[in-house]
Design a protein around this motif. Sequence first.
Motif, PDB file in Angstrom:
ATOM      1  N   UNK B 424       0.811  -1.218   0.000  1.00 35.17           N
ATOM      2  CA  UNK B 424       0.000   0.000   0.000  1.00 35.17           C
ATOM      3  C   UNK B 424       0.846   1.271   0.000  1.00 35.17           C
ATOM      4  N   UNK B 425       1.896   1.274   0.828  1.00 35.72           N
ATOM      5  CA  UNK B 425       2.751   2.463   0.879  1.00 35.72           C
ATOM      6  C   UNK B 425       4.055   2.065   1.554  1.00 35.72           C
ATOM      7  N   UNK B 624      -9.723  -4.505   1.854  1.00 34.42           N
ATOM      8  CA  UNK B 624      -9.602  -5.382   0.670  1.00 34.42           C
ATOM      9  C   UNK B 624      -8.360  -6.243   0.788  1.00 34.42           C
ATOM     10  N   UNK B 625      -7.328  -5.630   1.326  1.00 33.86           N
ATOM     11  CA  UNK B 625      -6.055  -6.333   1.428  1.00 33.86           C
ATOM     12  C   UNK B 625      -5.280  -5.707   2.573  1.00 33.86           C
ATOM     13  N   UNK B 626      -4.127  -6.298   2.873  1.00 34.13           N
ATOM     14  CA  UNK B 626      -3.379  -5.858   4.038  1.00 34.13           C
ATOM     15  C   UNK B 626      -2.567  -4.607   3.787  1.00 34.13           C
ATOM     16  N   UNK B 627      -2.048  -4.058   4.854  1.00 33.26           N
ATOM     17  CA  UNK B 627      -1.137  -2.927   4.762  1.00 33.26           C
ATOM     18  C   UNK B 627       0.276  -3.436   5.021  1.00 33.26           C
ATOM     19  N   UNK B 721       1.841   6.602   6.588  1.00 35.36           N
ATOM     20  CA  UNK B 721       0.470   6.126   6.829  1.00 35.36           C
ATOM     21  C   UNK B 721      -0.015   5.189   5.727  1.00 35.36           C
ATOM     22  N   UNK B 722      -0.867   4.260   6.130  1.00 32.36           N
ATOM     23  CA  UNK B 722      -1.496   3.411   5.122  1.00 32.36           C
ATOM     24  C   UNK B 722      -2.660   4.166   4.507  1.00 32.36           C
ATOM     25  N   UNK B 723      -2.732   4.191   3.184  1.00 31.03           N
ATOM     26  CA  UNK B 723      -3.889   4.837   2.553  1.00 31.03           C
ATOM     27  C   UNK B 723      -5.151   3.998   2.662  1.00 31.03           C
ATOM     28  N   UNK B 724      -5.030   2.751   3.108  1.00 28.13           N
ATOM     29  CA  UNK B 724      -6.189   1.861   3.167  1.00 28.13           C
ATOM     30  C   UNK B 724      -7.076   2.166   4.357  1.00 28.13           C
TER      31      UNK B 724
END
Lengths: 299, 937
Positions: B424-425, B624-627, B721-724
């Motif tokens: 994710x990031x 939806x998915x992990x970070x 930060x995670x955008x999720x």
Amino acid sequence: MKPAAFAYHRPASVDEALEILHAHGSDAKPLAGGQSLIPAMNFRLARPGVLVDLNRVTELDFVRRDDRGEIHCGAMTRQRTLEHHTDVIRGAPLLAETMPSVAHAQIRNRGTLGGSAAHADPAAEIPAVLLALDARFIVRGREGTRSVSAERFFTGLFQTALAPGELLVEVVCPPPPPRSGWAFLEVARRHGDYALAGVAAVVTLDERGRCADSRITLLGVGEGPVLAARARKALKGEPPTPAALREAAQAAAAKDVDPPGDIHASSAYRRQLVGVLTRRALAAAFERASAGAGDATKR
Amino acid sequence: MPERYVGARVRRSEDERLLTGRALFVDDVQLDGQLHAAFVRSEHAHGRLRDVDVSAARRRPGVISVITAADLGDYWRPGPLLVPPPPIPGLIFHTCTQVPLVRDKVRHVGEPIAMIVAQSRYVAEDALADVVVDIEPLPAVVDLEAAMAAGAARVHEHLASNLAAHVVQRTGDYDAARAAAHRVIRRRFRYDRGLSAAIENRCVVAQWDARAEELTIWDTTQAPIPIRNGLAARLGLLESQVRVIAPFVGGGFGPKIMMHYPEEVLIPWIAMQLGRPVKWTEDRQENFFATTQERGQVHDAELAVAQDGRILGIRDVFLHDTGAYDPYGLTVPINSQCTLLGPYDVPAYDTEFTAVFTNKPIVTPVRGAGRQHGVFVMERLLDLAARELGLDRLEIRRRNYLSRDRFPYDHHILFQDSAPLVYDSGDYAPALEEAAKLIGYHHFLHEEQPRARAAGRHVGLGIVSYIEGTGIGPYEGARVTVEPSGQVRVATGVGTQGQGHFTAFAQIVADVLAVRIEHVHVVTGDTREFNWGTGTFASRGAVVAGTACHAAATAVRTKVFDLASRLLETPPEGLELVGGAVRVVGSDRSIDLGALAAQANPLRGAVRPGTEPGLEATAYYGPDRGSTASGVHAMIVEVDPETAMVTIQKYVVVHDCGRLINPMLVEGQIHGGVAHGIGNAFYEQLMWDDNGQLQNASLMDYLLPTATEVPPIVIGHRETPSPLSPIGLKGVGEAGCIPTGAAFAQAVEDALADFHVEITEIPLSPDRLFQLLQRTPPQRRNQVIVEGSYVFRLPRAVVWDALQDPAVLVRALPGGMALEQQGEASYHGAMRVGIGPVTAAEFTVRVTLLDREPPQRFAMVVDGHSGLGFTRGTAQVSLEEDAAGTVMRYRAELQVGGRIAGVGQRVLDTAAKLMTRQGLELVHRELAGRRTGEASA
């Protein structure tokens, strides 16, 4: 991990304890600090029918220095006491200095001198140190009291000269001779673990600075504490040069022991440790001896 | 009260209860009439169960019930597949799940065979020895490569081989990458792991309330809701009739999530059968076999690298030990496969693994969950490449990092959660620079290390990178309630095992509702409190449940504003939450949240249509998915090459788990993880012999690092930060232990640069390091070997005849009591053996003489069995005549099983040698005595 059923006695005196031990024969087991016996009972490896708890036998808990400078320790003296008692620090400094290598403070608060000596675990520090110090073991039975030398006390794997019904009541450590030095070293996987190998060394110099005598004992590498006779012979009359120490260490590793292998250390690795630790312990002991640290009042 | 709790070092809300001993753990549950269970477990790793005789156990006073597989009837059923494998094309997976009690075949040491329920655990353990188990041993499947060889014994005989699964994932064109490579670096790597070793073992208490028709189960599980659902289905009850409580749990680390453990299935059932509460508390001996663990993989990996150090591609083929059953699917090996890629740009990746059934306990995720294995392979390959290319260790990593502008980054393979492996990031390079600075990389390399080397000291540095896929779905939920007292209650479905959930969730909710954290009360792990959820695993508690808490609190806030807006006659935009009250912005008009909660639940009057009573909301979060969290570990070690002992002098962690909820909690997780990692690198190892016996089945020999082995850890935090997640969270629970082995290997190798030692395996015990320094091949300790010779001052024929005579032979057995001839060359008898503190135990013995060539040689097999376990000695004996008499040469191999194997290894070698010597002396004495007798007769 619950022990099998057992009967429990808590005598208040040695005489009382001896009566109970006599009455129950080999089915009875004295309980000192319980740091080896209790786990063995919980694993149901040890299943004594009768437990004779010595923790209320106060006459066995003492440290005394006599006129000749000998240190007398009752069998129920806690290991933690040996570590901190002024008389032990002065009169049997090797014993006091070794204590931090015996398990952990919590265990030493319970563990006793006599318990460890009578248990005679081949990897235990206390038997090896008492053998290096040439300590005497005072043993009492219903018939009377006898004194046993360290060399005769430790007879094999978890074996001592104690007969069924007898109790180890006291250990006497002679004072360090003049111009002597000592050291204890061990390698354990973690601090406080059973050592893979360890060395206790007491050396004495003659007036010319040569090795008058040495008592080097090895732990974790035999059926019990091993007195390194070949190393002693190699050192006798030699000045403590690095070459002489190497030779003595080599003799200890190659000739004095046939180490067992186990999951933590192969026989070859233990042999290597015996050589390295003996060399290092001798260096430290001789340095102390020649620096006059052998004067038992200094530390 | 800080302005915001999230991000602050807030003290743990749960600690007062924990530190004053008021926290409830499962073993604290004491119910009227409670009974205690113990389990008869297999001493053999592999064998056919011929018979279980429980009659004597049933007769023992205090025993209430003894249950075997046959007694379970229809309730006997293998467990479900907890985690089905991802939909990877071509994937092969054979589901073989654990059974409640063995019916026909034992597949690992410690597998339960019978359950004893008694008045106390003492009596239950007494009765264990009453049960007579007859097992026909089969060859054990232990080594991974041997397991896959043709003709190997099969753990599951309905399958064609021990292959449990085979998975291939590919991205890019590895062959082309290889062809274009400047160098191809190829090695075999071994990475082994061990126990979770939670301080609290597993524990289950079950109580059936016949009046209410309700079953209550206290369970040390990480996943109370799935356990409830699964048990309700198994027992034929409504989910609402079953309540599972996971109170305070003393560490989980992964293995406390299973579906289900045999004990979890059996204790509730027997409690219902007997109508009495039953407790089972796993003891530390059982924990080595009865709780799942993680173990080894063997990787054949190659790295295709360009001249400038850029990774062109990687091929990795590995074997994975899944143990006797595979209920947890492929989570662990897929984690290894995916995490190997790390923070790097790998244009071509060709990865293949075979999961292998073995006669060892079940493998399921343990903190790190296979990620260690992958990180070790990648980081070692990069170290080797750096050395070959003459590149600095930092530089080769810098050149391969994914830069911060490449996220989200899709690796085009599937992760363990069946979602595509997409990061994710991340921002990797600055973390490396920070770690290098904190460890003093350049100063160490250019000043400290040369100075130490000149002084004859061997110091080395390791620095490695890793990523961790965290915070996967499917979902968690939370309910937030403002009570009329103004106190806030938060309930969530996850279990808690010490992470600090009570604090972290309270911080999130307190910020949203602007209340004091002391007024937020968190409840976890009770299915009566929250009905939906999956559990605590995959470093996801804070990410998934934490985000759900945030969502629920936000929904409550909306309700607060709606109601306050009516009461204060101000539009919601004109309101603010301050200090536990709603206030009209810029005025002193306000209502306390408590008063508002009372208003939201009127006893009379009308509630507006469309509104719900109370200030309460339930919300769910399902990513939806992990970070993807990431980090760099660095350490400095000193090695004593004479003793092969390693000391860690300095340890640095730079970690990025997105937005920090509480830096102190994150540091706690990292400290624990690093301790776990140090254990894995240097201390902890499950040592199996060729018969599948665990040789260190106690904490005396399975070496957990303690405070004296774990150095102070310097931590640098980074926040990408995670955008999720709306609050930017990533997980941290496992991170600390993931790269430790790789960093340790690099550091030790660096310290021993003069010795040219290459480290391709973890754990690295001092014994193994000694072998590497001596350049001896790996020697796995397997059995005790006693070799020697003995001189009998007697003619050979006399010695030969005597050794075939049971009356003499019995002397050769330690503590031999009796021996009777049974067949031509076989004897039956008994011996009593005890050593030191071990009370002499009676062994039944069978002696068989084989390959007899009178009077020169024979072989002897001695099988012994007692309550302590079993022994098998196989000896080759030869007799030669010489001037002194007869020289006997012998070589004996001793195998042991059961408790002797698990806790007796330390003295086995010495004891075996001693007993052999004593036996031979007794034989000699007996013979000499006979001669004297003959002479005088």
